[in-house]
Every structure is written in structure tokens, then in C-alpha cells.
Motif scaffolding. Structure first.
Motif, mmCIF file in Angstrom:
data_model
loop_
_atom_site.group_PDB
_atom_site.id
_atom_site.type_symbol
_atom_site.label_atom_id
_atom_site.label_comp_id
_atom_site.label_asym_id
_atom_site.label_seq_id
_atom_site.Cartn_x
_atom_site.Cartn_y
_atom_site.Cartn_z
ATOM 1 N N GLY A 215 -26.052 -1.804 -0.075
ATOM 2 C CA GLY A 215 -26.477 -2.806 0.884
ATOM 3 C C GLY A 215 -25.751 -2.603 2.198
ATOM 4 O O GLY A 215 -25.719 -1.490 2.737
ATOM 5 N N ASP A 216 -25.131 -3.653 2.706
ATOM 6 C CA ASP A 216 -24.347 -3.534 3.931
ATOM 7 C C ASP A 216 -22.913 -3.101 3.649
ATOM 8 O O ASP A 216 -22.154 -2.812 4.595
ATOM 9 N N ASP A 217 -22.531 -3.059 2.382
ATOM 10 C CA ASP A 217 -21.157 -2.731 2.015
ATOM 11 C C ASP A 217 -20.981 -1.240 1.754
ATOM 12 O O ASP A 217 -21.947 -0.484 1.636
ATOM 13 N N TRP A 218 -19.717 -0.846 1.668
ATOM 14 C CA TRP A 218 -19.337 0.484 1.221
ATOM 15 C C TRP A 218 -18.503 0.346 -0.047
ATOM 16 O O TRP A 218 -17.695 -0.582 -0.178
ATOM 17 N N ILE A 219 -18.664 1.284 -0.968
ATOM 18 C CA ILE A 219 -17.855 1.300 -2.181
ATOM 19 C C ILE A 219 -17.112 2.625 -2.237
ATOM 20 O O ILE A 219 -17.722 3.704 -2.224
ATOM 21 N N LEU A 220 -15.783 2.549 -2.294
ATOM 22 C CA LEU A 220 -14.923 3.728 -2.293
ATOM 23 C C LEU A 220 -14.410 4.007 -3.695
ATOM 24 O O LEU A 220 -13.956 3.097 -4.409
ATOM 25 N N THR A 221 -14.474 5.285 -4.080
ATOM 26 C CA THR A 221 -13.974 5.731 -5.377
ATOM 27 C C THR A 221 -13.242 7.052 -5.201
ATOM 28 O O THR A 221 -13.763 7.975 -4.564
ATOM 29 N N GLY A 222 -12.030 7.121 -5.740
ATOM 30 C CA GLY A 222 -11.284 8.378 -5.668
ATOM 31 C C GLY A 222 -9.788 8.159 -5.747
ATOM 32 O O GLY A 222 -9.315 7.049 -6.011
ATOM 33 N N ASN A 223 -9.057 9.227 -5.518
ATOM 34 C CA ASN A 223 -7.592 9.200 -5.583
ATOM 35 C C ASN A 223 -7.002 9.952 -4.395
ATOM 36 O O ASN A 223 -7.511 11.004 -4.010
ATOM 37 N N LYS A 224 -5.938 9.419 -3.856
ATOM 38 C CA LYS A 224 -5.149 10.095 -2.832
ATOM 39 C C LYS A 224 -3.739 10.308 -3.386
ATOM 40 O O LYS A 224 -3.273 9.561 -4.240
ATOM 41 N N MET A 225 -3.055 11.328 -2.890
ATOM 42 C CA MET A 225 -1.760 11.700 -3.458
ATOM 43 C C MET A 225 -0.750 11.985 -2.358
ATOM 44 O O MET A 225 -1.119 12.413 -1.265
ATOM 45 N N TRP A 226 0.528 11.753 -2.680
ATOM 46 C CA TRP A 226 1.651 12.017 -1.766
ATOM 47 C C TRP A 226 1.538 11.174 -0.505
ATOM 48 O O TRP A 226 1.702 11.655 0.606
ATOM 49 N N ILE A 227 1.280 9.886 -0.695
ATOM 50 C CA ILE A 227 1.026 8.987 0.428
ATOM 51 C C ILE A 227 2.288 8.188 0.752
ATOM 52 O O ILE A 227 2.706 7.319 -0.017
ATOM 53 N N THR A 228 2.886 8.481 1.896
ATOM 54 C CA THR A 228 4.069 7.754 2.349
ATOM 55 C C THR A 228 3.712 6.299 2.635
ATOM 56 O O THR A 228 2.672 6.012 3.226
ATOM 57 N N ASN A 229 4.580 5.387 2.216
ATOM 58 C CA ASN A 229 4.445 3.939 2.410
ATOM 59 C C ASN A 229 3.407 3.306 1.492
ATOM 60 O O ASN A 229 3.204 2.083 1.556
ATOM 61 N N GLY A 230 2.747 4.091 0.642
ATOM 62 C CA GLY A 230 1.606 3.566 -0.101
ATOM 63 C C GLY A 230 1.898 2.304 -0.892
ATOM 64 O O GLY A 230 1.129 1.338 -0.849
ATOM 65 N N SER A 231 2.998 2.267 -1.611
ATOM 66 C CA SER A 231 3.288 1.141 -2.500
ATOM 67 C C SER A 231 3.763 -0.096 -1.764
ATOM 68 O O SER A 231 3.808 -1.182 -2.358
ATOM 69 N N VAL A 232 4.136 0.048 -0.495
ATOM 70 C CA VAL A 232 4.616 -1.104 0.269
ATOM 71 C C VAL A 232 3.670 -1.463 1.410
ATOM 72 O O VAL A 232 3.949 -2.379 2.188
ATOM 73 N N ALA A 233 2.552 -0.770 1.509
ATOM 74 C CA ALA A 233 1.652 -0.957 2.652
ATOM 75 C C ALA A 233 0.817 -2.227 2.506
ATOM 76 O O ALA A 233 0.449 -2.641 1.400
ATOM 77 N N ASP A 234 0.514 -2.823 3.655
ATOM 78 C CA ASP A 234 -0.416 -3.947 3.724
ATOM 79 C C ASP A 234 -1.826 -3.478 4.041
ATOM 80 O O ASP A 234 -2.796 -4.187 3.753
ATOM 81 N N VAL A 235 -1.927 -2.297 4.648
ATOM 82 C CA VAL A 235 -3.232 -1.744 4.999
ATOM 83 C C VAL A 235 -3.180 -0.231 4.826
ATOM 84 O O VAL A 235 -2.152 0.401 5.093
ATOM 85 N N ALA A 236 -4.280 0.323 4.347
ATOM 86 C CA ALA A 236 -4.399 1.767 4.170
ATOM 87 C C ALA A 236 -5.589 2.265 4.986
ATOM 88 O O ALA A 236 -6.677 1.682 4.916
ATOM 89 N N VAL A 237 -5.357 3.313 5.758
ATOM 90 C CA VAL A 237 -6.466 4.016 6.404
ATOM 91 C C VAL A 237 -6.866 5.136 5.451
ATOM 92 O O VAL A 237 -6.106 6.079 5.236
ATOM 93 N N VAL A 238 -8.034 5.009 4.854
ATOM 94 C CA VAL A 238 -8.484 5.930 3.810
ATOM 95 C C VAL A 238 -9.679 6.725 4.316
ATOM 96 O O VAL A 238 -10.629 6.165 4.875
ATOM 97 N N TRP A 239 -9.618 8.036 4.077
ATOM 98 C CA TRP A 239 -10.700 8.926 4.487
ATOM 99 C C TRP A 239 -11.496 9.334 3.262
ATOM 100 O O TRP A 239 -10.934 9.691 2.228
ATOM 101 N N ALA A 240 -12.825 9.257 3.383
ATOM 102 C CA ALA A 240 -13.701 9.524 2.247
ATOM 103 C C ALA A 240 -14.935 10.288 2.709
ATOM 104 O O ALA A 240 -15.363 10.177 3.865
ATOM 105 N N GLN A 241 -15.497 11.040 1.781
ATOM 106 C CA GLN A 241 -16.706 11.814 2.045
ATOM 107 C C GLN A 241 -17.927 10.932 1.758
ATOM 108 O O GLN A 241 -18.077 10.399 0.655
ATOM 109 N N THR A 242 -18.776 10.762 2.764
ATOM 110 C CA THR A 242 -19.962 9.934 2.584
ATOM 111 C C THR A 242 -21.128 10.720 2.012
ATOM 112 O O THR A 242 -22.120 10.133 1.573
#
Length: 330
Positions: free
Chosen positions: A92-119
Motif C-alpha cells: 500500500g502506502d507503506d514500506w516493509i523492510l526485511t534483512g540484517n545489517k552487521m558491524w553497526i556502530t551505536n546500533g544497540s544504543v541508537a534512537d534512530v537508524a538510517v537503513v539502506w535497502a534494495q527495493t
């Protein structure tokens, strides 16, 4: 500090670089936190985001009230981000993201993630889009990576995206294809050009002090020719690295800095900083492997800095393409 508006300081690139140098003189993990916050997560929103995204996140991130992370690298795709398996599909108007990212600095303490995905819209990475993902979104998790022997002062995580549903407003509207994430990496690499030298400087200062205070064969270790040869060579390489960083800062402030020039700086300064750390360790002998001195910690950290945000081999290929006109990545 090098971004304009939204509560950011708007300093020169060279001033930002010198701040990175001082931070990394303490620990590379501290500079990594700053690089990811400002040059990856914030820069992505600042450069490629909507006005609503900028207003929502940048003032809070500039004040340190919100922490960001940057999800590009995957378990099987680091140097070749165009092969990423993380997918974003329309619903619909939404996006659904599925996958895994690795070796991400700040990941466990972050309030927001900029995530890149293949459409899947186009091949060869051209269908890559960026998404601003609040980390409290259902389906998002960031388990910490433990048992590290490098960058221990930095939080490193995996990002798990299990059918994360996002509104259309989560898309970075101005970024399409790999140009978006690669521009962010170029910003962060610039900070590394300066930062790595801070670790090298701390190692060299420690080695000089130790050599002056340590007696061997009834005179200071600093009084031996072989020790002075090491100290002289390291002083030379540190000075050359500082001059290179300063020149790149001048070019960046003039809007003339090219990506391959950043690769020159990152390749040389991290490689030489690691060699300085290793050589300083030899001057301290057994004392150099203890945490009583910072040298082995810096050396371990620089092993990671050498390969993250572009391995030495990738930067060699970037420079090689610039001087020959031939791409040799495959």
C-alpha cells in the motif's frame, strides 16, 4: 559540528577534522561514535532527508538527546554494498523492510537508524533507498556484538529487520541508488583521515617519554641510535600525515575535495598510524602490551579502522581507477 542549521555548529571541515584527531587520541571508539552520529546518520538526513525528517531528528541528535546509527554493511556484503540482501517492498502506502545489517556502530544504543535497502526497482544497486527507522519500531532489534578485541569502547551491533513496517514518510526522498550511502561514507572517511593521527600521536608521545625514562646499559633508551631512528621515522610519517590531512581539509572547505583524494588520505594515514603504533610497542618492549600504556589499545583499534569504511585494498582500487581510468573491482 560541521553541518549547518538545525542546531548544528556549522564549523569548517578542518576544525571538525582536528576535533576527530583529539577524540581519537583518547580512543578510536570515541571518534567512531562521533563519526557515525554526525557524518553518517545525521549527514544522511541532512543531505538526503525531507524537511520533516530534518526537523524531527537533527536538533535532537545535535544536542546529543538522540543517538543514530547507519545500517549499510551486511554479514556477506561489506566492500560490495550493491549486493545487499536487505529488501524493502511496498505494501500500500507503506514500506516493509526485511534483512540484517552487521558491524553497526551505536546500533544497540541508537534512537534512530538510517537503513539502506534494495527495493528491486533496478539492478546494480540503483534501486537502493534509505529509510529513517525509529529503533522502537516493531520488528526492529539490535543485538550487541560481544567479545571484541578492538574498538572495545564502542558499541557494535547487528541490526535485525523482521518485517519492519514504515510509512512512506520514512524514505529519504533525495537519495536513490548507492550515491546516497557512499556520499555519507565519504564524509566519515574524512574524519578518519584526521582521527587516526590522534592515535598515532598518543603512541609516539608515550614512546618518547618511556624511552627517556627507561635506562638500559646504564643510559636512557632514548640515547641509542636504533631507538632514535625509529622515533625520527615515526615523527616524519606523523608530520606528513598531518600535512596531508590539512590539505584535504583546505580542499573540502573550498568545495573541491574529490572522493579519490579522501581515499588517499584514509589509506595513507591509517596505514602509517598503525605502523607507528606497532613500532612504538617495540620501544616499550613487554610494557607495551599492557593497559598501563595506551599503545596496544590504539594498535588494536587501528586494526579495525584499517578495514572499516573501505578496506585498504578498496581504497587502492579507487586510487588506481583515478590514475588509470580503469575499474578493477571485479
Amino acid at each position: 559540528m560541521h553541518l549547518e542549521g538545525y542546531g548544528c555548529a556549522g564549523t569548517t571541515a578542518k576544525a571538525y577534522g582536528l576535533a576527530c584527531l583529539e577524540l581519537e587520541a583518547a580512543d578510536s571508539g570515541l571518534r567512531s561514535l562521533v563519526s557515525v552520529q554526525g557524518s553518517l546518520a545525521m549527514f544522511a538526513i541532512w543531505k538526503w532527508g525531507s524537511e520533516e525528517q530534518k526537523q524531527e531528528w537533527l536538533p535532537r541528535m545535535a544536542a546529543g538527546d538522540a543517538i543514530g546509527c547507519f545500517g549499510l554493511t551486511e554479514p556477506d556484503f561489506g566492500s560490495n554494498p550493491g549486493g545487499m540482501r536487505t529488501r524493502a517492498r511496498r505494501d500500500g502506502d507503506d514500506w516493509i523492510l526485511t534483512g540484517n545489517k552487521m558491524w553497526i556502530t551505536n546500533g544497540s544504543v541508537a534512537d534512530v537508524a538510517v537503513v539502506w535497502a534494495q527495493t528491486g526497482d533496478q539492478g546494480d544497486g540503483r534501486g537502493v533507498r534509505g529509510f529513517v527507522v525509529p529503533t522502537d519500531t516493531p520488528g526492529f532489534s539490535a543485538p550487541a556484538i560481544k567479545h571484541k578485541m578492538s574498538l572495545r569502547a564502542s558499541v557494535t551491533s547487528e541490526l535485525v529487520l523482521d518485517n519492519v513496517r514504515l510509512p512512506a514518510s520514512a524514505v529519504l526522498p533525495e537519495a536513490q541508488g548507492l550515491r546516497g550511502p557512499l556520499s555519507c561514507l565519504n564524509e566519515a572517511r574524512f574524519g578518519i583521515v584526521f582521527g587516526a593521527l590522534g592515535a598515532a600521536r598518543d603512541c609516539l608521545e608515550t614512546a618518547i617519554t618511556y624511552a627517556q625514562e627507561r635506562d638500559i646499559f646504564d643510559k636512557p633508551l632514548a640515547g641509542f641510535q636504533l631507538t632514535q631512528a625509529k622515533l625520527a621515522d615515526m615523527t616524519l610519517e606523523l608530520g606528513k600525515g598531518l600535512l596531508l590531512a590539512a590539505q584535504l581539509g583546505t580542499l573540502k572547505d573550498a568545495g573541491q575535495l574529490k572522493p579519490e583524494q579522501v581515499s588517499l588520505g584514509k589509506l595513507n594515514n591509517v596505514r602509517e598510524s598503525l605502523e607507528i603504533a606497532r613500532t612504538c610497542r617495540t620501544i616499550l618492549g613487554a610494557a607495551g602490551i599492557t593497559l598501563e600504556y595506551p599503545i596496544m589499545r590504539h594498535a588494536n583499534n587501528l586494526e579495525s579502522v584499517l578495514t572499516y569504511e573501505g578496506t585498504s585494498e578498496v581504497h587502492q582500487l579507487i586510487i588506481g581507477q583515478a590514475v588509470t581510468g580503469q575499474a578493477a573491482y571485479r
